[in-house]
Structure formats: structure tokens, C-alpha cells
Design an enzyme around this catalytic site. Sequence first.
Site, short mmCIF file in Angstrom:
data_model
loop_
_atom_site.label_atom_id
_atom_site.label_comp_id
_atom_site.label_asym_id
_atom_site.label_seq_id
_atom_site.Cartn_x
_atom_site.Cartn_y
_atom_site.Cartn_z
N HIS A 10 0.84 -1.20 0.00
CA HIS A 10 0.00 0.00 0.00
C HIS A 10 0.87 1.24 0.00
O HIS A 10 1.65 1.46 0.93
CB HIS A 10 -0.89 -0.02 1.24
CG HIS A 10 -1.91 1.07 1.27
ND1 HIS A 10 -2.02 1.95 2.31
CD2 HIS A 10 -2.86 1.43 0.37
CE1 HIS A 10 -3.02 2.79 2.07
NE2 HIS A 10 -3.54 2.50 0.90
N HIS A 35 -0.83 10.96 -2.23
CA HIS A 35 -2.16 10.61 -1.73
C HIS A 35 -3.06 11.81 -1.46
O HIS A 35 -4.17 11.90 -1.97
CB HIS A 35 -2.03 9.77 -0.45
CG HIS A 35 -3.35 9.35 0.11
ND1 HIS A 35 -4.09 10.14 0.96
CD2 HIS A 35 -4.08 8.23 -0.09
CE1 HIS A 35 -5.21 9.52 1.26
NE2 HIS A 35 -5.24 8.36 0.64
O1 G3P Z 1 -6.55 1.48 -3.03
C1 G3P Z 1 -6.69 1.09 -1.70
C2 G3P Z 1 -6.55 2.27 -0.76
O2 G3P Z 1 -5.37 2.94 -1.08
C3 G3P Z 1 -7.71 3.23 -0.85
O3 G3P Z 1 -7.67 4.24 0.11
O4 G3P Z 1 -7.15 6.48 0.95
O5 G3P Z 1 -5.43 4.69 1.06
O6 G3P Z 1 -6.03 5.70 -1.12
P1 G3P Z 1 -6.52 5.32 0.27
MG MG Z 2 -4.76 4.52 -2.41
#
Ligand code: G3P
Ligand code: MG
Length: 235
Positions: A10, A52
Site C-alpha cells: 500500500h 495521496h
Molecule cells: O486502493 C486502496 C486504498 O489505497 C484506498 O484508500 O485512501 O489509502 O487511497 P486510500
Molecule cells: Mg490509495
Amino acid sequence: MLSLPPVIGHRGAAGLAPENTLESFALAADLGCTMVEFDVRLSADRVPVVFHDDILDRCTDGSGPVAALTLAQLKRLDAGDGQQIPSLAEVLALCRDRHLAVNIEIKPDVGAEAETARLALEIAGASWPTDRPLPLVSSFSHQALAMARQVAPHWPRGLLAERLPKDWRRLIDIYGCNTLNLDHSRLTPKRVTEIKAAGLAVLAYTVNRRSRAEMLWSRGVLAVFSDRPDLLVRG
Ligand code: G3P
Ligand code: MG
């Protein structure tokens, strides 16, 4: 059904390195990840960058909206450990070199949903090797998914949602989605079964405990997004 690894790094390995930086993606590869997820938005000069938040404050020494600065201005900021905010092109090049599969999450500013998807997928389409697994394109934004379908119709798509929308069957049909990418804390076994029965893969974010990942896998979740691939991969 798509073939995906059980663990997707992630934002790279966001629990161990500055998120969404080249250092983070390289570390994810070092830790045995074979796929990473990252977030794409646009700079002021409309270059897709990997970052992000809509503002710079949490993850850099800058402040204010990402979309207010050009790529050259963004590059002067420290995104942690002396890392720069990478362009999408730079991240894709690293992933190509490290044999990482990718999940491109389109994370557009309001009003730039279709443009962000179009520009990101034009770059990815021109540079991603044809002998590698196709990128998974995901978004919370329905407009971004619609554009993704138009620009890269054969690339798999994932509908992101914190809660499963009531009309999820209609949405996955409209946007031609292969996966539902959901917040793991709101994911019940019944939901997983329903979604799988509809022929979709279930992906769950963000899972940083091995016991929780094992439970989700045992319930039929295909892959989990994790900030701590060191705890989940190879074990
Ligand atoms: O794509 C999975 C996750 O990254 C979605 O939430 O806010 O971490 O981008 P976020
Ligand atoms: Mg994400």
C-alpha cells in the site's frame, strides 16, 4: 477472475518508508511484494504525480494544494528521507525494473476526475510493457472509472468504496469493473460471498496485522493492501 498476489504493498511499504515515494516502492520489492498500489493526481502543469493527499502538508515540507504547484516546484519539496514526490512515469519505470505489478489508483481533485484518469492512463498505456500483467486501475471516483474504461478498455478496473454501495451490481456493470476494493473493517463474510458469487474479486484495504489478513483470505478475499508487507509476505 483476475490473478493477483495475496499482498499488495500500500503506497509501497507505507508503514516503513515515506509513502508513495520511489524508496517506498523499492522497499516493497525488497520485502518480497510482487505488486504495489499508489495514488495518482495532477500537478498544476497537469503532470500525473504519485501522492495521496490533495494538500502537501502531511507528507512533505511544503503546504497547500498539490494542484497549485508545477512538477518542477513539487520536485523541490522533501517527501521524507530526502525523497521527492515522484511522477507517475518515474514510478512506473521503477515498477517495471523491479518486476512489480501495479494498481494505479486515480485520486483526482474535484473537477479533474476524467482529466486525471485520461492523462494517467495515456502515460501508463504508452510505457507499460505489454508482456507484464495489465495494471489494475481503481478509483473512488465514478467519473475517473468511466474515463479509464474509455482510454484503456482492456485493463482491469476496481471500484473503490468505504462501504459497499447499495447499487454495486449496477456500478460494476456501468464501469466494467473486475474487482471491488473495500475497507476491510466494514467487510462482512456475507458481503464477500455475495460479491464473489457475482464473479468479482474482493480486495481489502488497509490490513497491517497478519491474523486479520489470514482471516480475510480464508473468507475469500483475494488480496489485501498493506502498509506492512514485511509482516504479511512470505510467512
Ligand atoms: O486502493 C486502496 C486504498 O489505497 C484506498 O484508500 O485512501 O489509502 O487511497 P486510500
Ligand atoms: Mg490509495
